[in-house]
Structure formats: C-alpha cells, structure tokens
Design a protein around this motif. Structure first.
Motif, mmCIF file in Angstrom:
data_model
loop_
_atom_site.group_PDB
_atom_site.id
_atom_site.type_symbol
_atom_site.label_atom_id
_atom_site.label_comp_id
_atom_site.label_asym_id
_atom_site.label_seq_id
_atom_site.Cartn_x
_atom_site.Cartn_y
_atom_site.Cartn_z
ATOM 1 N N ALA A 134 0.915 -1.200 0.043
ATOM 2 C CA ALA A 134 0.018 0.014 -0.072
ATOM 3 C C ALA A 134 0.783 1.127 0.078
ATOM 4 C CB ALA A 134 -0.809 -0.009 1.345
ATOM 5 N N ASP A 135 2.229 1.194 0.350
ATOM 6 C CA ASP A 135 2.971 2.365 0.167
ATOM 7 C C ASP A 135 3.732 2.533 -1.056
ATOM 8 O OD1 ASP A 135 5.068 4.418 0.766
ATOM 9 O OD2 ASP A 135 5.137 3.677 2.871
ATOM 10 N N PRO A 136 3.479 3.680 -1.805
ATOM 11 C CA PRO A 136 4.032 3.620 -3.233
ATOM 12 C C PRO A 136 5.596 3.641 -3.193
ATOM 13 C CG PRO A 136 2.222 5.218 -2.884
ATOM 14 C CD PRO A 136 2.605 4.733 -1.502
ATOM 15 N N GLU A 137 6.187 4.189 -2.220
ATOM 16 C CA GLU A 137 7.591 4.429 -2.247
ATOM 17 C C GLU A 137 8.314 3.190 -2.322
ATOM 18 O OE1 GLU A 137 11.222 7.031 -0.159
ATOM 19 O OE2 GLU A 137 9.175 7.874 -0.394
ATOM 20 N N PRO A 138 8.042 2.379 -1.108
ATOM 21 C CA PRO A 138 8.734 0.785 -1.051
ATOM 22 C C PRO A 138 8.319 0.036 -2.471
ATOM 23 C CG PRO A 138 7.230 1.292 0.773
ATOM 24 C CD PRO A 138 7.340 2.405 0.009
ATOM 25 N N LEU A 139 7.072 0.309 -2.827
ATOM 26 C CA LEU A 139 6.617 -0.518 -3.894
ATOM 27 C C LEU A 139 7.562 -0.381 -5.101
ATOM 28 C CD1 LEU A 139 4.554 -2.485 -5.175
ATOM 29 C CD2 LEU A 139 2.956 -0.727 -5.275
ATOM 30 N N ALA A 140 7.750 0.974 -5.415
ATOM 31 C CA ALA A 140 8.565 1.396 -6.505
ATOM 32 C C ALA A 140 10.095 0.949 -6.323
ATOM 33 C CB ALA A 140 8.372 2.716 -6.626
ATOM 34 N N ALA A 141 10.546 0.914 -4.981
ATOM 35 C CA ALA A 141 11.823 0.480 -4.951
ATOM 36 C C ALA A 141 11.966 -1.075 -5.084
ATOM 37 C CB ALA A 141 12.116 0.747 -3.466
ATOM 38 N N GLU A 142 11.046 -1.613 -4.856
ATOM 39 C CA GLU A 142 11.074 -3.384 -5.115
ATOM 40 C C GLU A 142 10.988 -3.622 -6.323
ATOM 41 O OE1 GLU A 142 8.845 -4.535 -0.471
ATOM 42 O OE2 GLU A 142 7.783 -4.259 -2.672
ATOM 43 N N LEU A 143 10.109 -2.792 -7.038
ATOM 44 C CA LEU A 143 10.079 -3.197 -8.555
ATOM 45 C C LEU A 143 11.549 -2.821 -9.229
ATOM 46 C CD1 LEU A 143 6.620 -1.533 -9.284
ATOM 47 C CD2 LEU A 143 7.339 -4.007 -10.003
#
Length: 290
Positions: free
Chosen positions: A193-202
C-alpha cells in the motif's frame, strides 16, 4: 519486506484453502464486484498497452479478470493465460471462459510460475500481487516472463483507511474479536500500500520506467443490506470461524450490525451508495534490447 517468522509454505497453503473456500461466494457476488472493478481492468489494459496479437499473462486471475477482458482485446491472433493459487477459483474462471478459445488457465502462485521465459508481451494483475511473501522475488519472476520491452500493469490496494470496500469488514471484525494487527511484512491486501517502497521493490527486481499512481474505484451498492451481504460473502473463513467461536454464529447480528453502522459515513440516506476505495496502479517495464 517480509516478516521474519513467516513460513512461506504455510502461508501459501492457507491462501489456497481460503480462496478455495470462498470460490462459491465469489461466483455469487462477482457481478456486483465488477461494477466497480471493471474500471480498473480497463485502466490496466491501457497501461499495459494490450492490443491485438499480444500474449498476456494474468497473475492472480481469481474468477477470470482481467484475463477475460484481455482475451477480447488481443483477439484471435493473441493469447491469454490466467494463473491462480486456487484450483476452485480457476474452475470458476474456466466456466466463465467457456467459448473463448484464446484463453487458458493454470495453477500457480505469484512466486513460482513455471512458464517459459520471455513468453509474454504484458503481465497483468488485479489485486493479486499483495499476497506474495517475497515481493522482490515475485517481481523478478514476472520480469523473467516478459519479452524485452514488455510491461507489467498491476493494481494493488492503497492504504487501508482509504479502501473501505476491503478494509472496513476487516476493521470491524478485528475490533469485535480484539485481534492484534498482523506483523509487519505479512502478505495480505495492504502489503503493497505504500508507493515508495513498492516502486523500490520493482526497481530492485530489474524493472525500469516504474510509475505508481492512485486510482479511486467506486463500488456501488443498492442498500446497506446488500453491502453487508457482499462483505459477509467475501470475508475469509478463518475470520468467520472466530466470529462463530466468540459470538455463537458467523451470522452474529451484533457483528454485522456493527459493520452496517460503519458504512454510515459513506451514506446519505437508506438507499444506494458507493464505497470509494483507492487502488494503486503500477506500470513498469523490462528493459528493451539495445
């Protein structure tokens, strides 16, 4: 991030059992859900650039979306494969896909999709990726399946307070049952649900051109009673068992009245209303060959 004490095999076994048990209920409420969710499907197909002739993979296809909609868009020259961890949900998807020759389904979870590398132009997922135990490993596996320049287009839920269609029932039942919050890193509806770590994981998985944008999905209900029935139908069996143990029945009137009361901020009267719920639309690409 993954909780240190998670047993991935046990998590997958629990997910499979839960979705299998819910498949009949999803068959009953699927049309109601699609009144809101169909807009997300269209957004994903557009974000992925899905077009005639494409090979498309739908991860966590559930009852067959967005796979079925993608099959219509790619046409007879294209093909769509839907994968899911739940055999019972796949049976439902296959029934819905009868007469659609360019679509097939297979059992797999997001972290172990045994399909040839570079075999899809687009990977789609609508609220399926959040159940991965290891996010980066799951994303890396999806990148492997895409052709150079291929696109991942996915929807995950935003923060729980802004997604009442999914979170409100969990909140009410958790309060009634006095349940502790799950440990950080636990797979579940709001684990991305948190965009910043999600983008980092991708990015860590090798994707480029990553974007994460909010999209408000409006789920309509004709009445409070219909909303209660929908939520009761899609509540995980484990939670319903706990309600029955605590209050004598999974249909405990006090529990479901508490949920009905919790919908009041979204209602202007006793008639129809919507639950606006924020999804995150993810788009990411595999680097093209130079």
């Amino acid at each position: 991030m993954t909780a240190a004490n998670i047993d991935p095999a046990a998590v997958k076994q629990g997910q499979r059992a839960s979705w299998d048990a819910l498949s009949a209920n999803w068959e009953a409420v699927g049309e109601r859900f699609e009144l809101g969710a169909a807009a997300v499907t269209e957004r994903l197909l557009d974000a992925g650039g899905v077009r005639a002739g494409h090979a498309v993979l739908d991860v966590g296809t559930g009852h067959g979306e967005p796979a079925l909609t993608a099959a219509r868009r790619v046409g007879p020259a294209g093909r769509v494969t839907g994968v899911d961890i739940s055999p019972a949900m796949l049976d439902l998807a296959r029934r819905r896909a009868e007469g659609t020759p360019n679509i097939g389904f297979a059992e797999a979870d997001v972290e172990s999709i045994d399909l040839p590398a570079a075999s899809f132009d687009v990977v789609l997922s609508r609220w399926g990726l959040m159940f991965a135990v290891d996010h980066v490993a799951a994303f890396r596996g999806l990148a492997r399946l895409l052709v150079p320049g291929g696109v991942l287009a996915a929807a995950v839920w935003g923060e729980a307070p802004g997604a009442p269609t999914i979170s409100l029932g969990f909140r009410v039942l958790s309060e009634r049952l006095e349940l502790p919050p799950p440990p950080p890193g636990t797979p579940g509806p709001f684990s991305m649900a948190d965009p910043e770590p999600l983008a980092a994981e991708l990015a860590a998985a090798g994707f480029t051109d990553v974007s994460v944008t909010e999209f408000v999905v409006r789920f309509p209900f004709d009445s409070v009673e219909q909303c209660v029935a929908f939520t009761r139908a899609v509540t995980p069996p484990m939670l319903l068992r706990k309600v029955a143990e605590r209050f004598g029945s999974a249909d405990d009137p006090g529990t479901w009245q508490a949920f009905a009361d919790a919908t009041e901020p979204y209602r202007s009267g006793d008639g129809a209303f919507t639950l606006p719920s924020t999804a995150l639309i993810v788009r990411a690409a595999v680097p093209a060959r130079e």
